[in-house]
Write a protein that holds these residues in place. Structure first.
Motif, PDB file in Angstrom:
ATOM      1  N   ALA A 133      40.358  44.369  53.136  1.00 29.61           N
ATOM      2  CA  ALA A 133      39.737  45.268  52.157  1.00 29.61           C
ATOM      3  C   ALA A 133      40.762  46.223  51.574  1.00 29.61           C
ATOM      4  CB  ALA A 133      38.596  46.053  52.819  1.00 29.61           C
ATOM      5  N   LEU A 134      41.649  46.713  52.433  1.00 27.85           N
ATOM      6  CA  LEU A 134      42.677  47.653  51.975  1.00 27.85           C
ATOM      7  C   LEU A 134      43.664  46.975  51.031  1.00 27.85           C
ATOM      8  CD1 LEU A 134      43.254  50.635  52.548  1.00 27.85           C
ATOM      9  CD2 LEU A 134      44.867  49.904  54.304  1.00 27.85           C
ATOM     10  N   GLU A 135      43.959  45.714  51.292  1.00 27.48           N
ATOM     11  CA  GLU A 135      44.865  44.972  50.418  1.00 27.48           C
ATOM     12  C   GLU A 135      44.292  44.873  49.000  1.00 27.48           C
ATOM     13  OE1 GLU A 135      47.127  40.627  50.228  1.00 27.48           O
ATOM     14  OE2 GLU A 135      45.458  40.954  51.619  1.00 27.48           O
ATOM     15  N   THR A 136      42.993  44.585  48.914  1.00 30.00           N
ATOM     16  CA  THR A 136      42.353  44.467  47.599  1.00 30.00           C
ATOM     17  C   THR A 136      42.347  45.807  46.869  1.00 30.00           C
ATOM     18  OG1 THR A 136      40.948  42.666  48.359  1.00 30.00           O
ATOM     19  CG2 THR A 136      40.219  43.872  46.413  1.00 30.00           C
ATOM     20  N   GLU A 137      41.919  46.854  47.555  1.00 31.75           N
ATOM     21  CA  GLU A 137      41.828  48.156  46.890  1.00 31.75           C
ATOM     22  C   GLU A 137      43.208  48.738  46.617  1.00 31.75           C
ATOM     23  OE1 GLU A 137      39.052  48.539  45.607  1.00 31.75           O
ATOM     24  OE2 GLU A 137      38.378  46.890  46.867  1.00 31.75           O
ATOM     25  N   GLY A 138      44.163  48.438  47.490  1.00 28.61           N
ATOM     26  CA  GLY A 138      45.527  48.864  47.218  1.00 28.61           C
ATOM     27  C   GLY A 138      46.068  48.236  45.945  1.00 28.61           C
ATOM     28  N   GLY A 139      45.735  46.966  45.726  1.00 28.26           N
ATOM     29  CA  GLY A 139      46.154  46.300  44.497  1.00 28.26           C
ATOM     30  C   GLY A 139      45.558  46.950  43.262  1.00 28.26           C
ATOM     31  N   ARG A 140      44.287  47.310  43.342  1.00 33.32           N
ATOM     32  CA  ARG A 140      43.651  47.983  42.208  1.00 33.32           C
ATOM     33  C   ARG A 140      44.267  49.349  41.952  1.00 33.32           C
ATOM     34  NH1 ARG A 140      37.363  46.591  43.771  1.00 33.32           N
ATOM     35  NH2 ARG A 140      37.291  44.490  42.887  1.00 33.32           N
ATOM     36  N   LEU A 141      44.529  50.069  43.034  1.00 30.57           N
ATOM     37  CA  LEU A 141      45.173  51.377  42.883  1.00 30.57           C
ATOM     38  C   LEU A 141      46.554  51.219  42.251  1.00 30.57           C
ATOM     39  CD1 LEU A 141      44.247  52.962  46.328  1.00 30.57           C
ATOM     40  CD2 LEU A 141      43.541  53.842  44.090  1.00 30.57           C
ATOM     41  N   GLY A 142      47.291  50.208  42.697  1.00 27.53           N
ATOM     42  CA  GLY A 142      48.620  49.981  42.149  1.00 27.53           C
ATOM     43  C   GLY A 142      48.586  49.625  40.677  1.00 27.53           C
ATOM     44  N   LEU A 143      47.609  48.817  40.271  1.00 30.45           N
ATOM     45  CA  LEU A 143      47.475  48.479  38.861  1.00 30.45           C
ATOM     46  C   LEU A 143      47.156  49.726  38.043  1.00 30.45           C
ATOM     47  CD1 LEU A 143      47.296  46.490  36.525  1.00 30.45           C
ATOM     48  CD2 LEU A 143      44.895  46.101  37.138  1.00 30.45           C
ATOM     49  N   ALA A 144      46.194  50.518  38.511  1.00 28.04           N
ATOM     50  CA  ALA A 144      45.846  51.744  37.790  1.00 28.04           C
ATOM     51  C   ALA A 144      47.047  52.673  37.690  1.00 28.04           C
ATOM     52  CB  ALA A 144      44.684  52.448  38.484  1.00 28.04           C
ATOM     53  N   PHE A 145      47.804  52.786  38.770  1.00 21.85           N
ATOM     54  CA  PHE A 145      48.995  53.639  38.786  1.00 21.85           C
ATOM     55  C   PHE A 145      49.984  53.205  37.707  1.00 21.85           C
ATOM     56  CE2 PHE A 145      53.250  54.709  40.284  1.00 21.85           C
ATOM     57  CZ  PHE A 145      53.114  56.024  40.699  1.00 21.85           C
ATOM     58  N   GLN A 146      50.229  51.897  37.610  1.00 18.48           N
ATOM     59  CA  GLN A 146      51.186  51.401  36.628  1.00 18.48           C
ATOM     60  C   GLN A 146      50.664  51.543  35.200  1.00 18.48           C
ATOM     61  OE1 GLN A 146      54.396  50.514  37.237  1.00 18.48           O
ATOM     62  NE2 GLN A 146      54.479  50.624  35.006  1.00 18.48           N
ATOM     63  N   LEU A 147      49.362  51.348  35.004  1.00 19.41           N
ATOM     64  CA  LEU A 147      48.799  51.528  33.663  1.00 19.41           C
ATOM     65  C   LEU A 147      48.908  52.989  33.224  1.00 19.41           C
ATOM     66  CD1 LEU A 147      45.620  49.248  33.828  1.00 19.41           C
ATOM     67  CD2 LEU A 147      47.853  48.736  32.819  1.00 19.41           C
ATOM     68  N   VAL A 148      48.733  53.915  34.176  1.00 19.11           N
ATOM     69  CA  VAL A 148      48.937  55.332  33.854  1.00 19.11           C
ATOM     70  C   VAL A 148      50.401  55.565  33.492  1.00 19.11           C
ATOM     71  CG1 VAL A 148      48.922  57.681  34.762  1.00 19.11           C
ATOM     72  CG2 VAL A 148      47.005  56.147  35.238  1.00 19.11           C
TER      73      VAL A 148
END
Length: 351
Positions: A224-239
């Motif tokens: 679960a953490l791997e999936t949400e970490g990926g989403r957080l990382g994508l949002a971070f890069q888009l910012v």
């Protein structure tokens, strides 16, 4: 996010690696000594995001540092990995300055010129030094995990995370360069994929999962953490892409609108290409390198195309998904709080 004592322990672990690198260089020539000094400068002063995520995830899963003496060395490995990628990225982008001062390649260009090399020779030495510095850092990151005082099972899991981080990031970097140099514009999906691969795994998923693994988290929680970490990382890069186009010089660490001056193929630009006003945006981007007024015109064109709002909506939707998924019962309460806190901090960076 973490106590000051934890940050100090992370810094000491990183400094220990840098001391080892410098000590190994003493008998290997003055040039190599200079390189290891440059590596230390490149590693100093960072925000320590990735090792902080390792330590924060470890704590969120109830880990006790006294029971895991290798926590901080594993956390430090992710900072060295990050620095290695940054150093190599500067070579790929032909950058010789980072945050207003010469980077490793820039330092060795100066060193070469001071010793009589011409401009071409100085560039060769600068690139070679930066590539080798990145290689040293990658090796040291692997070494820290190899020597970690953990069970064989956990060490294997850590190496799987490191392996995935390196492979996925390399694929993302290569795709990013391909998208930039090809005469035909890449599809938006390809650009978003490259953006995810470049950053999300090594910056968020892998460090968060490493901390959970060290704390003894169950496989379903790590998944679960791997999936949400990926989403957080994508949002971070888009910012970061928004900051590169619209952020202040202080936010971006360079001149305002740097991505527009360099006409980078970012998700923001991919979205603008889908708008009816793309021709105006394209014309504005073509001259954005000429100065602040042209940058402002490109910013206005992007605003009017709707691309900025579209990207902001994608970021908001991604972070909403993260906060919703954080309610997964597989995750402890403290871990849910950590995920939501990270989502909030990413949102706070939006320019």
């Amino acid at each position: 996010m973490i106590p000051l004592a934890t940050r100090a322990a992370i810094d000491e672990s990183i400094e220990g690696s840098l001391r080892r690198i410098r000590d190994r260089a003493i008998d290997l020539g003055s040039g190599f000594e200079a390189l290891t000094d440059a590596v230390a400068r490149a590693t100093a002063g960072g925000k320590r995001l990735r090792p902080t995520l390792v330590a924060a995830s470890f704590a969120a899963f109830g880990g006790d540092p006294d029971d895991c003496p290798s926590l901080y060395s594993v956390a430090g490995a992710f900072e060295l990995l990050h620095t290695a990628f940054v150093v190599h990225d500067d070579v790929i982008d032909h950058d010789t300055v980072r945050r207003g001062i010469p980077n490793i390649g820039g330092e060795f260009r100066v060193r070469a010129r001071e010793r009589g090399a011409d401009a071409a020779g100085a560039a060769v030495l600068g690139d070679a030094a930066a590539i080798l510095a990145g290689d040293l850092l990658l090796h040291e990151a692997s070494r820290l995990i190899a020597l970690a005082d953990v069970s064989p099972r956990i060490r294997a899991g850590l190496f799987e995370l490191l392996d995935d981080a390196i492979y996925v990031s390399a694929a993302g970097e290569l795709a990013d360069v391909e998208n930039a140099v090809m005469p035909e514009y890449a599809e938006a999906e390809a650009i978003f994929d490259a953006t995810f691969n470049k950053t999300a795994v090594y910056s968020f998923s892998a460090p968060l999962c490493a901390g959970a693994l060290l704390a003894g988290a169950p496989p379903e929680a790590i998944a679960a953490l791997e999936t949400e970490g990926g989403r957080l990382g994508l949002a971070f890069q888009l910012v970061d892409d928004l900051i590169g186009a619209f952020g202040s010089a202080a936010q971006a660490g360079r001149d305002e609108g740097g991505d527009l001056r360099e006409t980078k193929s970012t998700p923001l630009i991919a979205l603008a290409r889908q708008s009816p006003t793309w021709s105006r945006v394209n014309d504005a981007l073509a001259v954005a390198h000429t100065g602040p007024i042209a940058v402002r015109e490109a910013q206005l064109a992007l605003e009017e195309s709707g691309a900025r709002l579209h990207l902001r909506t994608l970021i908001d939707d991604t972070l909403w998904s993260v906060r919703t998924a954080a309610e997964d019962p597989a995750l402890p309460v403290r871990t849910r709080r950590l995920i939501c806190e990270l989502a909030d901090r990413i949102a706070e960076r939006i320019p």
